[in-house]
Design an enzyme around this catalytic site. Structure first.
Site, mmCIF file in Angstrom:
data_model
loop_
_atom_site.group_PDB
_atom_site.id
_atom_site.type_symbol
_atom_site.label_atom_id
_atom_site.label_comp_id
_atom_site.label_asym_id
_atom_site.label_seq_id
_atom_site.Cartn_x
_atom_site.Cartn_y
_atom_site.Cartn_z
ATOM 1 N N GLU A 1 0.792 -1.234 0.000
ATOM 2 C CA GLU A 1 0.000 0.000 0.000
ATOM 3 C C GLU A 1 0.823 1.282 0.000
ATOM 4 O O GLU A 1 0.443 2.270 -0.605
ATOM 5 C CB GLU A 1 -0.955 0.003 1.208
ATOM 6 N N ASP B 1 -2.472 -4.701 3.304
ATOM 7 C CA ASP B 1 -2.601 -4.902 4.753
ATOM 8 C C ASP B 1 -3.508 -6.078 5.113
ATOM 9 O O ASP B 1 -4.465 -6.381 4.388
ATOM 10 C CB ASP B 1 -3.134 -3.626 5.411
ATOM 11 N N ASP C 1 -6.168 -6.790 6.791
ATOM 12 C CA ASP C 1 -7.483 -6.516 7.380
ATOM 13 C C ASP C 1 -8.502 -6.397 6.254
ATOM 14 O O ASP C 1 -8.198 -6.606 5.073
ATOM 15 C CB ASP C 1 -7.450 -5.258 8.248
ATOM 16 N N GLU D 1 -9.959 -3.793 4.946
ATOM 17 C CA GLU D 1 -9.620 -2.771 3.951
ATOM 18 C C GLU D 1 -8.503 -3.247 3.029
ATOM 19 O O GLU D 1 -8.528 -3.004 1.825
ATOM 20 C CB GLU D 1 -9.195 -1.476 4.660
ATOM 21 N N TYR E 1 1.134 -5.153 13.005
ATOM 22 C CA TYR E 1 0.069 -4.359 12.379
ATOM 23 C C TYR E 1 -0.808 -3.702 13.428
ATOM 24 O O TYR E 1 -1.193 -4.330 14.413
ATOM 25 C CB TYR E 1 -0.767 -5.240 11.457
ATOM 26 N N ARG F 1 -3.876 -2.113 13.208
ATOM 27 C CA ARG F 1 -5.348 -2.085 13.159
ATOM 28 C C ARG F 1 -5.834 -3.505 13.435
ATOM 29 O O ARG F 1 -5.835 -4.341 12.545
ATOM 30 C CB ARG F 1 -5.847 -1.587 11.808
ATOM 31 N N HIS G 1 -6.584 -10.572 14.310
ATOM 32 C CA HIS G 1 -5.136 -10.527 14.165
ATOM 33 C C HIS G 1 -4.476 -10.517 15.538
ATOM 34 O O HIS G 1 -5.119 -10.380 16.570
ATOM 35 C CB HIS G 1 -4.735 -9.282 13.375
#
Length: 885
Positions: A7, A80, A82, A84, A296, A298, A343
């Site tokens: 990203e 990432d 997740d 998103e 990570y 989030r 996660h």
């Protein structure tokens, strides 16, 4: 060479270093596609079909990936880990397939890693998979819901409530929490109660405090000593009796460490300990993640990988010794409802890298890494062992009983490293007690409680060894970002990844303001909430919003069809939109006026009708709206121009007649929607626009008198003749105090800002000429080459010139070449870091269609930029997406 897509460019650079020259690593720069900001992007008549569009600033990134695939037939999507990130991978695959960059022969896979370390990335490459369809479906459902709410409800707000800017599925519920808390505070009636304390001394000369807990055989509840009389009787009862120790009870206790951080708890603790906003904390965490220092950031999860637990225990043993390592590893149960999105916790990637060894230069990153490291290490340490002591003191007749409590830390355990912050501190928190023996007599210590009595009304009985202290219950505190995030988490509203953006949105929309880290609703935010509560109550309901989040989790688990969820939601929501759209603005205001009546029109001390206009005495007060929000105004407008804000108590006491001028005109102080002002005379046929002047910043309305009012109404003040001709005058304007001068023959006057409001009345001729001359020689709203930077950050990492922080008309801003990016309200120039500045510049440049670096190449492509000028609306999409925040 396989093409790997991540990203961010910073992440791409690090990963490329780990993978080596056999891979091409490129950045997508976040999302590459979004729903166009127009009706029909989600087709509710065609099974919720969605129209996607590649953003203007994303086209070059998609093209770069497509060009790279010409030389290789393998694409690895490594965005990432997740929902998103999964969506970005899906969008990339769809967009590249549509432009035929992905062919039938192209091998497409998805990999995820929880930390940007060489081991984690190489391990991830060994376990490729396909894009997770249920996770993508959950993203599509969330995006469609936010779009349907934002782009259908926001236009209703624009039409019915001028000045209201947007509504959102989570944003509006968050705003409701803040507004309801403010209403609760305004309606709060403090209740009086008293406590009786004694300062006592043991035979060994050690003093301690005790509190009266029983009187005449009855255990005292909080409000049993309800007034001065009952408190004085209790003080006399204690003062007239000899006291001795009835019992001493010491109980061992323990305290366990807190779980490692997940996103919401990290935001809360960063707010408590450092005053960081959610957005500021997440920006710092993002940089730490990209630097490979933490996992990570989030996540809903609090579990830790077994190898990380082992390493943490080894680090504890090496640093603190064996006795700080528990016999068995601590296991924290994952609170995430959906295992697919559960996660690992937020933790350091290497437990042996302490905050000092990380050698971070950025202040925010240094603070946050220190917090994460300490919390993670502490979470695997031995419990703290305490000894809690309770001492009961009584009289011989047992008529009075007092109690003293305290604790001693026998073994500090995890507390040697970290103790979690608290939102509210109890005034009765336990302290340490001296050695006290059962049965021994106690003396009263005179003069020891004066410090406490100084801040409260107190009853003194002879000496002040025994005091009755008056208290009043306090209203619930306003939310901080930490307590609001905690409350949203408790209610199940939103998800950790959304909290920062939601809080930023309601502040940016001017629905809420931050003062001393507390969130206070503006009038605009209050009236929007009341509107939604009256006409769309279901959709700002806590339970409804939480249930919708649970359905989204079920979609991501593959247990629900996302289109069925959308259909059920849209059926009722579209009907509510249709009903409200038919209402006239006057009907809406009447309903809101009735709903807000208890706050808008509280009873008056003289018993008169609270709706009668206090200025003209004839008109009736009613709720009105303007582009700046709601306000209360008189029905006799324009003959009577009385207005006041809707928030707080009725501000009528501040509106008064100050006196008369030499011509007999009444000079009055009034409350307007933009604040207090003074006025000469009344509105009439001959005088349709009476002279008015707003009170300058720092002037207290309560201290206003006739002399000050006449001084304001006499402005502009004539300072004198300029040596080259023309008059210099001083006045207040929209942007503050200023000087004005116009040379004979000039078309326009020159304006020079004054920093202090008092300068309007005190600035002399010499200084005025100097300021005007300086402004004339250096024109340009204070942003000329002569302006000095507030802070110099150094060269941009990508080259192209220095980055500095400047003082602007609307506040401080970051300047790099021709890019000017406004500084967010929660970041001061002193605390701004290079990373934050680069992020702001990149975001601003992307919105404006400007290239990052190098600057010279951007200049060479100027003619091509003209071709895209016709597509300017597309470049503004980020702003248009605000309603679905």
């Amino acid at each position: 060479m396989p093409v790997v897509v991540v990203e961010s460019p910073a992440k791409a650079k690090t990963i490329n270093k780990y993978l080596g020259s056999n891979y091409t690593v490129l950045a997508s720069y976040g999302h590459v596609r979004d729903l166009p900001a127009k009706d029909g992007s989600v087709d509710t008549d065609n099974d919720f079909d969605m129209t996607w569009e590649i953003g203007a600033d994303s086209r070059k990134h998609v093209k770069a990936i497509a060009d790279a695939l010409k030389n290789d037939d393998e694409l690895i999507l490594a965005t990432d880990p997740d929902r998103e990130g999964e969506a970005i991978s899906w969008h990339l695959q769809e967009a590249l397939t549509k432009r035929k960059a992905i062919k039938k022969s192209t091998a497409v896979s998805r990999v995820t890693f929880n930390a940007i370390t060489k081991a984690a990335i190489l391990e991830a490459m060994k376990h490729p998979r396909q894009v997770d369809v249920p996770l993508v479906d959950a993203y599509l459902a969330r995006r469609a819901l936010d779009y349907l709410v934002g782009f259908n409800l926001s236009p209703v707000l624009w039409r019915k409530l001028p000045g209201a800017r947007s509504a959102g599925r989570v944003q509006s519920v968050c705003l409701r929490l803040i507004v309801e808390r403010e209403i609760e505070i305004e309606a709060f009636n403090p209740q009086e109660y008293w406590t009786v304390k004694a300062l006592l001394e043991t035979p060994r000369g050690q003093s301690f405090e005790a509190r009266l807990t029983q009187l005449s055989g009855k255990k005292l509840d909080k409000f049993d000593l309800k007034d001065r009389l009952t408190a004085e009787m209790a003080v006399q009862a204690v003062s007239s009796r000899a006291l001795k120790v009835a019992s001493v009870e010491a109980k061992p206790g323990s305290r366990n460490p807190s779980a490692p951080f997940m996103t919401s708890t990290l935001q809360q603790e960063a707010s408590r300990k450092f005053g960081m906003g959610a957005r500021q904390a997440m920006n710092a965490a993002q940089r730490l993640y990209e630097a490979g220092l933490i996992t990570y950031m989030r996540t809903d999860g609090i579990d830790m990988a077994p190898e990380a637990v082992t390493q943490a225990r080894d680090a504890i043993k090496a640093r603190y010794g064996d006795r700080y390592v528990p016999a068995n590893p601590r296991i924290y149960k994952n609170k995430a409802k959906n295992a697919q999105e559960a996660h690992e916790c937020i933790r350091p990637t290497d437990m042996f890298v302490s905050p000092d060894e990380a050698k971070l230069t950025d202040a925010d990153q240094r603070k946050l890494y220190d917090l994460i490291w300490k919390r993670t290490i502490a979470s695997q340490m031995e419990a703290a062992r305490l000894e809690r002591t309770t001492v009961d003191i009584t009289s011989d007749d047992h008529e009075v009983v007092l109690r003293a409590t305290g604790q001693v830390i026998v073994f500090d355990g995890f507390m040697a490293v970290y103790t979690e912050g608290r939102d509210d501190v109890d005034e009765d928190d336990e302290g340490r007690l001296p050695q006290i023996m059962d049965g021994e007599a106690l003396k009263r210590v005179a003069g020891g409680l004066k410090a406490q009595a100084a801040e409260k009304e107190a009853i003194l009985a002879g000496d002040d060894a025994i005091l009755g202290l008056q208290h009043h219950t306090n209203p619930p505190p306003r939310y901080t970002e930490a307590t609001l995030v905690k409350r949203m988490e408790e209610l199940g509203i939103g998800r950790p990844s959304t909290y920062a953006s939601v809080l930023t949105t309601i502040v940016d929309r001017e629905y809420v303001r931050k003062e001393q880290n507390r969130l206070i609703p503006e009038d605009k935010g209050r009236i929007v909430t009341i509107f939604l509560m009256n006409f769309f109550r279901k959709y700002v309901g806590y339970e409804f919003t939480a249930n919708l989040e649970e359905e989204l989790d079920e979609i991501s688990a593959g247990d629900l069809d996302y289109k069925e969820v959308l259909a059920k939601f849209w059926r009722d929501f579209s009907a509510a939109i249709g009903e409200t759209s038919e209402l006239r603005i006057s009907e809406v205001l009447d309903k809101l006026d009735a709903a807000l009546a208890p706050q808008l029109y509280p009873p008056r001390a003289d018993g008169s009708d609270p709706r009668v206009c206090p200025l003209c005495g004839q008109g009736s007060l009613h709720l009105k709206t303007s582009r700046s929000g709601g306000f209360v105004g008189c029905s006799n407008y324009p003959e009577c121009r009385y207005t006041r804000p809707i928030s707080g108590d009725a501000a009528e006491a501040g509106d008064r007649i100050l006196g008369e001028d030499e011509d007999g005109n009444e000079i009055s102080l009034r409350s307007g929607r933009y604040g207090p002002y003074v006025q000469r005379g009344e509105v009439s046929e001959e005088n349709k626009k009476p002279k008015r002047a707003s009170l300058p910043k720092g002037w207290d309305a309560e201290a206003m008198d006739l002399e000050k009012a006449l001084t304001l109404l006499s402005l502009p003040r004539r300072i004198g003749e300029h040596p080259e001709g023309g008059v210099i005058s001083a006045n207040f304007g929209r942007f503050g105090p200023y000087l004005m001068h116009k040379l004979p023959g000039d078309e326009k006057p020159v304006y020079a800002n004054l920093k202090d409001p008092n300068d309007v009345f005190e600035c002399g001729m010499n200084r005025a000429v100097e300021l005007i001359t300086d402004k004339r020689n250096n024109p340009g709203r204070g942003r000329s080459s002569a302006a000095k930077p507030l802070k110099e950050l150094g060269e941009h990492p990508d080259g192209g010139g220095a980055i500095s922080v400047m003082e602007g008309r609307y506040g401080p801003y970051v300047k790099w070449e021709k890019v000017n990016a406004t500084l967010p309200k929660d970041i001061t120039p002193e605390d701004l870091t290079m990373d934050q500045a680069v992020a702001l510049i990149t975001e601003k440049a992307a919105k404006g269609g400007k290239k990052k670096a190098p600057a010279k190449k951007a200049a060479a492509k100027k003619p091509a930029a003209k071709k895209t000028a016709a597509k300017k609306p597309a470049a503004k999409k980020p702003a248009a997406k605000a309603p679905d925040a």
